[in-house]
Design an enzyme around this catalytic site. Structure first.
Site, PDB file in Angstrom:
ATOM      1  CB  CYS A 115      -0.937   0.010   1.199  1.00 15.18           C
ATOM      2  SG  CYS A 115      -2.115  -1.350   1.154  1.00 15.18           S
ATOM      3  CG  HIS A 255      -3.099   3.518   1.733  1.00 18.02           C
ATOM      4  ND1 HIS A 255      -3.680   3.121   0.558  1.00 18.02           N
ATOM      5  CD2 HIS A 255      -3.162   2.443   2.583  1.00 18.02           C
ATOM      6  CE1 HIS A 255      -4.068   1.865   0.678  1.00 18.02           C
ATOM      7  NE2 HIS A 255      -3.774   1.437   1.889  1.00 18.02           N
ATOM      8  CG  ASN A 285      -6.620  -0.772   1.019  1.00 14.91           C
ATOM      9  OD1 ASN A 285      -5.940  -0.333   0.113  1.00 14.91           O
ATOM     10  ND2 ASN A 285      -6.089  -1.234   2.141  1.00 14.91           N
TER      11      ASN A 285
END
Ligand code: UT7
Length: 328
Positions: A115, A255, A285
């Protein structure tokens, strides 16, 4: 060597057409829209078609970028693809993107930082430009997490979505550009969020398939607890590097893993929640793609203006984390 500044010249994103809502997931998992929305802020995610690998999502984002900001493909010097879901183990997905967009003079590589991949890629691209080594670098963050999820595991399946972003960085001659960067890793905690099999440590076998060991495994609460202080640390470090205060920042784009993580960071740092951008509701996500997708949405909503200081920040598997401070 003369030093230059690297600027973000253009950003575009792409998400697959198919939307999967929390209500859709209720039909196959012991979960509810209420649980998912309250615990994460997620309402829906986009899911790529079977014949749409990560490279195809990335190429769509690049085509959109090139439509908005014309650049000859042969002028691109380097393509970096941060991804945890490459089309194949090798060659790099960046090679497939290069061929599809005709960037025949570009060098290519994939970057594995889960990520945090977008931040690592941005910081790497900026360093190549600042050193004078390259002039135009394309970061194509693209993820097809639907291909690495165990769709029977409600603790992970509800959290992720597919999507891509494309970011063009170029040598800058004005005041805009990347002012500071930070990055870090705590490899000791790598088994709190990982895919146990499918690599050289545990190649795919009948047993690994049966035990679903080639899918995302996560100790969610541990990840959450580590994320908040690491976000704060990297935000403070990048501000210190640029000799800025949090009050100078117009917008923080983190993020998008969980809106509760974002709100916890805001609370911990005593920063108003509105300073942190979130669009996780629509995409879940999307790992390395999330910050680029969020930049596109923030621009569309008029939340970023010329000369604004924008702080991009991420935390993810590894653990890895990092930030980039940009004068827009
Ligand atoms: O990009 C970086 C990667 N990931 C992250 O940053 C994720 C970080 N972690 C998180 O976002 C959160 O920890 C989660 C959203 C994953 C989980 O939230 P939580 O508040 O930490 O919940 P929990 O894991 O402590 O689970 C609470 C309860 C459990 O039931 P019991 O044991 O209390 O009876 C779970 O079994 O919720 C249950 N649960 C669910 N219930 C309905 C877990 N997943 C679900 C679900 N639907 N999808």
């Amino acid at each position: 060597m003369e030093r230059y500044t690297a600027s973000i010249r253009a950003v575009a994103s792409y998400v697959p057409k198919r939307t999967m809502t929390n209500r859709d997931l209720e039909k196959t998992l012991d979960t509810s829209h209420e649980w998912i929305y309250e615990r994460t802020g997620i309402a829906a995610r986009h899911i790529a078609a079977e014949d749409e690998p990560a490279s195809a999502l990335g190429v769509r984002a690049v085509r959109d970028l090139m439509a908005k900001h014309p650049i000859a493909p042969e002028d691109i010097d380097l393509i970096i693809v941060p991804t945890s879901t490459p089309d194949m183990v090798f060659p790099a997905t960046a090679c497939i993107v290069q061929a599809a967009i005709g960037a025949r003079n570009a060098a290519t590589f994939d970057l594995s930082a889960a990520c945090t991949g977008y931040i690592y890629a941005l910081n790497t691209a900026a360093t190549f430009i600042e050193s004078g080594f390259y002039r135009n670098v394309l970061v194509v963050a693209t993820e097809k997490y639907s291909s690495i999820l165990d769709w029977t595991d409600r603790t992970t399946a509800v959290l992720f979505g597919d999507g891509a972003s494309a970011t063009l960085l170029t040598r800058s001659s004005d005041a805009s550009g990347i002012l500071a960067m930070d990055s870090g890793t705590d490899g000791g905690k790598c088994e709190q969020l990982y895919i146990p099999a499918g690599g050289s440590r545990s190649p795919v076998t009948k047993e690994t398939v049966e035990k679903k060991l080639s899918t995302v495994h996560m100790k969610g609460t541990e990840v959450f607890k580590n994320a908040v202080p690491r976000f704060r640390q990297t935000i403070e470090r990048v501000l210190a590097a640029a000799k800025c205060s949090i009050d100078d920042i117009a917008l923080i784009i983190p993020h998008q893993a969980n809106v509760r993580i974002i709100n916890a960071v805001a609370k911990d740092m005593k920063v108003p929640q509105e300073k942190f951008f979130s669009n996780i509701e629509h995409y879940a996500n999307t790992s390395s793609a999330s910050i680029g997708i969020a930049i596109v949405d923030a621009l569309a909503q008029g939340k970023i203006k010329k000369n604004d200081l924008v702080l991009l920040t991420a935390f993810g598997a590894g653990y890895s984390w990092g930030s980039t401070l940009v004068r827009w």
